[in-house]
Write a protein that holds these residues in place. Structure first.
Motif, PDB file in Angstrom:
ATOM      1  N   GLY A 154      45.073  41.165  44.468  1.00 39.07           N
ATOM      2  CA  GLY A 154      44.174  42.291  44.294  1.00 39.07           C
ATOM      3  C   GLY A 154      43.967  43.185  45.500  1.00 39.07           C
ATOM      4  O   GLY A 154      43.131  44.089  45.442  1.00 39.07           O
ATOM      5  N   SER A 177      43.611  39.371  40.524  1.00 31.75           N
ATOM      6  CA  SER A 177      44.693  40.329  40.757  1.00 31.75           C
ATOM      7  C   SER A 177      44.445  41.680  40.081  1.00 31.75           C
ATOM      8  O   SER A 177      45.227  42.609  40.247  1.00 31.75           O
ATOM      9  CB  SER A 177      46.028  39.756  40.256  1.00 31.75           C
ATOM     10  N   ASN A 178      43.353  41.782  39.337  1.00 32.79           N
ATOM     11  CA  ASN A 178      43.076  43.022  38.594  1.00 32.79           C
ATOM     12  C   ASN A 178      42.080  43.903  39.345  1.00 32.79           C
ATOM     13  O   ASN A 178      41.177  43.391  40.024  1.00 32.79           O
ATOM     14  CB  ASN A 178      42.516  42.690  37.206  1.00 32.79           C
ATOM     15  N   TYR A 220      34.584  35.023  35.498  1.00 36.13           N
ATOM     16  CA  TYR A 220      35.282  36.287  35.261  1.00 36.13           C
ATOM     17  C   TYR A 220      35.963  36.774  36.536  1.00 36.13           C
ATOM     18  O   TYR A 220      37.105  37.257  36.501  1.00 36.13           O
ATOM     19  CB  TYR A 220      34.278  37.327  34.754  1.00 36.13           C
ATOM     20  N   ASP A 254      32.368  46.445  35.690  1.00 39.09           N
ATOM     21  CA  ASP A 254      33.168  45.604  34.786  1.00 39.09           C
ATOM     22  C   ASP A 254      32.574  44.203  34.700  1.00 39.09           C
ATOM     23  O   ASP A 254      32.496  43.609  33.616  1.00 39.09           O
ATOM     24  CB  ASP A 254      34.612  45.517  35.283  1.00 39.09           C
ATOM     25  N   ARG A 301      39.396  36.446  46.552  1.00 37.58           N
ATOM     26  CA  ARG A 301      40.765  36.954  46.700  1.00 37.58           C
ATOM     27  C   ARG A 301      41.372  36.503  48.026  1.00 37.58           C
ATOM     28  O   ARG A 301      42.550  36.135  48.089  1.00 37.58           O
ATOM     29  CB  ARG A 301      40.751  38.476  46.604  1.00 37.58           C
ATOM     30  N   HIS A 357      37.091  34.943  39.046  1.00 40.46           N
ATOM     31  CA  HIS A 357      38.260  34.109  39.340  1.00 40.46           C
ATOM     32  C   HIS A 357      39.396  34.350  38.346  1.00 40.46           C
ATOM     33  O   HIS A 357      40.566  34.138  38.690  1.00 40.46           O
ATOM     34  CB  HIS A 357      37.865  32.635  39.359  1.00 40.46           C
ATOM     35  N   ALA A 358      39.064  34.795  37.160  1.00 41.36           N
ATOM     36  CA  ALA A 358      40.107  35.073  36.170  1.00 41.36           C
ATOM     37  C   ALA A 358      40.757  36.436  36.390  1.00 41.36           C
ATOM     38  O   ALA A 358      41.779  36.742  35.761  1.00 41.36           O
ATOM     39  CB  ALA A 358      39.526  35.004  34.762  1.00 41.36           C
ATOM     40  N   ASN A 359      40.184  37.252  37.281  1.00 38.20           N
ATOM     41  CA  ASN A 359      40.675  38.618  37.449  1.00 38.20           C
ATOM     42  C   ASN A 359      40.919  38.966  38.915  1.00 38.20           C
ATOM     43  O   ASN A 359      40.744  40.118  39.325  1.00 38.20           O
ATOM     44  CB  ASN A 359      39.674  39.606  36.848  1.00 38.20           C
ATOM     45  N   ILE A 413      39.114  45.222  39.236  1.00 37.16           N
ATOM     46  CA  ILE A 413      37.819  45.267  38.563  1.00 37.16           C
ATOM     47  C   ILE A 413      36.739  45.814  39.498  1.00 37.16           C
ATOM     48  O   ILE A 413      36.815  45.694  40.716  1.00 37.16           O
ATOM     49  CB  ILE A 413      37.413  43.878  38.036  1.00 37.16           C
ATOM     50  N   HIS A 445      30.848  42.534  31.346  1.00 28.64           N
ATOM     51  CA  HIS A 445      31.441  41.329  30.767  1.00 28.64           C
ATOM     52  C   HIS A 445      30.378  40.263  30.492  1.00 28.64           C
ATOM     53  O   HIS A 445      30.471  39.538  29.495  1.00 28.64           O
ATOM     54  CB  HIS A 445      32.513  40.779  31.697  1.00 28.64           C
TER      55      HIS A 445
END
Length: 335
Positions: A306, A242-243, A236, A249, A281, A238-240, A245, A253
């Motif tokens: 991010g 740029s978000n 999760y 969160d 990041r 690595h998938a986010n 989080i 998840h």
């Protein structure tokens, strides 16, 4: 006995001949069938070709012995679908790749990346062992090692020092494969489990023993067995990258309470989930600055991974990599 001591008497993979020709067009066509379309020209018109190409192949890779017998120029452009490790056995070649000029000889190999142009000049006495590995397969093995998606294309340093620990190991492995093929126990047609294992070992050796733009990610990858919840949390993260989080969160998840999540990360990594996120990041930003596709942009590398505060990004980047992101950008922007 070293390779250099053997090469005067040995033709590698001689039991697996693919091509014997003195015809330029036939050489260009037949060699191209195993690699890619390319320009091939004799540099000295008074010389005659004496091409000897021997070849064995697995599912995802091949090993080749190649000697042209004349001074030739080779222009394959971009290889596109494969990486190519070229290990000189005798003579020398001039290789231009990724903006660098390399003199390849018995102490220096070259590793060609699929998305960069290459031009070469082989001397008449130049003989090489060539390890070809499919791009897609190498990327699959890399994802298995780092347990995450790749941030982009893998690019290796073009020059390989065959006297370094990594260079020596790769040469030993390729030569061991040659000996096994000549003994009839490797790459003999119908693929076996041992063939596939050897291919994976070769791919892993390239990724872990030679410098690339993902070496820093591989070095920090966890190689142990993670509990399912912690593994899902890492995926999760690595998938986010740029978000924006938060710890809550991540915990929501993977359906773990925050304390359990923190304890699991400290046992697995010795760090908190948010520190793992920050480092992931930073690794992704470092990759983008190392990618050498146009002039690297520090601001874009930071914001796209991010980071919203450039000063804090620069501070954390220097702490992790030992120099500033602008230093990396300056070093890579000219390549």
């Amino acid at each position: 006995m070293t390779i250099a001591a053997q090469t005067e008497a040995v033709e590698y993979l001689k039991n697996h001949p693919l091509l014997r020709t003195g015809d330029l067009d036939e050489a260009r066509h037949r060699v191209g069938q195993k690699f890619c379309d390319h320009r091939l020209d004799i540099a000295q018109r008074h010389q005659d070709l004496a091409v000897r190409h021997n070849h064995v192949a697995g599912r995802h890779s091949s090993i080749n012995y190649l000697h042209y017998g004349a001074d030739v120029t080779i222009d394959p452009g971009m290889l596109d679908s494969f990486y190519l490790l070229q290990i000189p056995l005798s003579g020398q070649a001039s290789v231009r790749h990724r903006g660098s000029d390399i003199v390849a000889n018995e102490g220096t190999a070259t590793l060609l990346n699929p998305d960069r142009d290459t031009t070469m000049q082989w001397g008449a006495d130049c003989r090489k062992l060539l390890l070809q590995i499919d791009r897609g397969y190498l990327e699959t093995v890399a994802r298995q090692i780092i347990r995450a998606e790749l941030p982009g294309p893998i690019r290796f340093a073009s020059r390989v020092d065959l006297y370094s620990e990594g260079g020596q190991r790769l040469r030993q492995m390729v030569c061991a494969c040659v000996q096994a093929a000549e003994a009839g126990v490797l790459f003999q047609g119908a693929l076996s489990g041992s063939d596939l294992r050897v291919e994976e070992d070769l791919a892993r050796a390239l990724l872990t023993r030679l410098p690339s733009n993902i070496s820093h990610i591989i070095e920090r990858a966890d190689h142990g067995s993670l509990p399912p919840g912690i593994r899902a949390a890492v995926e999760y993260i690595h998938a986010n990258l740029s978000n924006p989080i938060q710890l809550s969160d991540i915990a929501a998840h993977v359906d773990l309470n925050i304390r359990t999540l923190q304890n699991g990360f400290r046992r697995a990594f010795g760090e908190s989930p948010m520190r793992v996120l920050r480092n992931a990041r930073l690794d992704a930003a470092h990759y983008h600055l190392m990618a050498q596709s146009d002039t690297p942009d520090v601001t874009t590398a930071a914001f796209s991974n991010g980071f919203s505060h450039l000063g804090r990004f620069a501070r954390d980047y220097k702490a992790r990599f030992g120099h500033s992101p602008s230093h990396t950008a300056r070093q890579q922007g000219c390549g």
